[in-house]
Enzyme design. Structure first.
Site: not given
Ligand code: MEV
Length: 345
Positions: A87, A92-97, A138
């Site tokens: 977790g 790497l910008g997971s919220s944006a992705a 992002d």
């Protein structure tokens, strides 16, 4: 079932400065993806509690209502390659992705036929409801892929416009004119190495500290000097890519950008380049590469640009000895958000 996938991102030049409307940055999308799987259901189901997913769903729902499209029930499953198994985030910008992929999946469900720029705009309108300061760089990388030149619009004004006039008007607002998203050519003969320091960082806390008054000197003068230097570096990096400049020219800009972030951290009394990120950079430099922290720093990832003749195995071995994990990833191709549907398209 509809599946939409969006890649992660890394900042190359221009982090922090890009939070100011109109200031430039260069990012890349990376070939690790976050997948959103959306299936229609007969009755409502409890959906993800992620504030980013909820904001994305709410923003698209508002657009559907404005276009007279009836709401549908659906379930959303999320699978991320942007987090460790346990977790921990790679930065790497997971919220944006997740925002970009959720909007792409809903675009397919409701057949909204949005352009990539419209999906980006919706993603930014959704994001600033959760993280008002986020630049959206992002989201641009995640939506468009490849090497991306980015300038942010004024999100305070956009958020106010959205609240006052609704999503359709916000999408058409002139405020987007200050924003710019441009695909840049990939450099020839330069490889990107990414090292993960294993410690997560809070981008929001770091951005808040940078925006707060610095401990020393004149706040406005320091801020202006930082923004103007960062802008020159991002513009010259983009120009260097566009003119096919040598690896050495790109390396110089990466090194200057690292030095600029050092000064910013000193001025603001924060840590951007942690000890492990310093080790990542020194090791890369020792073998002739150029490296810096990427994004907010304070942990997360660092990047190194390397030439084919640099001894990559030795860099990676030394990184490992210093507790730095090599993330084996490459730049994702352009048109990065992938949308597939078994029965919709
Ligand atoms: C974080 O990845 C990069 C920052 O510039 C913040 C942002 O762009 O939203 C520090």
């Amino acid at each position: 079932m509809i599946e939409a996938s969006a890649p992660g991102k890394l900042f190359v030049v221009g982090e922090y400065a890009v939070v100011e409307p109109g200031e430039p940055a260069v990012l890349i999308a990376v070939d690790r993806y976050l997948h959103v799987r959306l299936s229609e259901t007969a009755t409502p189901v409890a959906l993800s509690t992620s504030p980013h997913v909820q904001a994305a769903i709410g923003t698209v729902a508002e657009l559907c209502a404005a276009r007279g499209i009836a709401p549908r029930h659906f379930d959303i499953q999320i699978e991320s390659e942007l987090d460790e198994q346990d977790g921990r985030k790679f930065g790497l910008g997971s919220s944006a992705a997740v925002t970009v992929a959720t909007i792409a999946a809903l675009d397919a469900l409701y057949q909204l036929k949005l352009s990539p720029f419209e999906r980006f705009k919706l993603a930014l309108l959704a994001t600033i409801q959760v993280s008002p300061r986020a630049s959206g760089g992002d989201l641009a990388a995640s939506t468009f892929g490849g090497w991306v030149f980015y300038r942010s619009p004024d999100r305070v004004a956009l958020r106010a416009h959205h609240a006052a006039h609704g999503v359709v008007s916000a999408l058409e607002s002139e405020l987007w004119q200050a924003s710019e998203i441009r695909e840049l050519p990939a450099p020839a003969d330069v490889r990107l190495l990414v090292g993960w320091t294993g410690s997560p960082a809070s981008t929001e806390e770091l951005v808040d500290s940078v925006s707060a008054s610095p401990k020393t000197g004149n706040h406005d003068a320091l801020r202006e000097a930082f923004l103007s230097h960062s802008s020159k570096l991002a513009l010259s990096f983009a120009a260097a890519l566009e003119s096919g400049a040598s690896a050495d020219q790109l390396f110089e800009i990466i090194r200057a950008s690292r030095a600029l972030l050092h000064r910013l951290a000193l001025d603001r009394g924060i840590v951007i380049e942690t000890e492990t990120l310093s080790a990542l950079c020194s090791i890369a430099e020792e073998f002739g590469a150029a490296a810096k922290s990427s994004g907010a720093g304070g942990g997360d990832c660092g990047i190194a640009l390397v030439k084919p003749e640099n001894d990559i195995p030795s860099i990676l071995r030394a990184w490992e000895q210093h507790g730095i994990t090599h993330l084996d990833l490459d730049v994702a191709g352009s048109a990065a958000t992938r949308i597939g549907a078994e029965d919709e398209r």
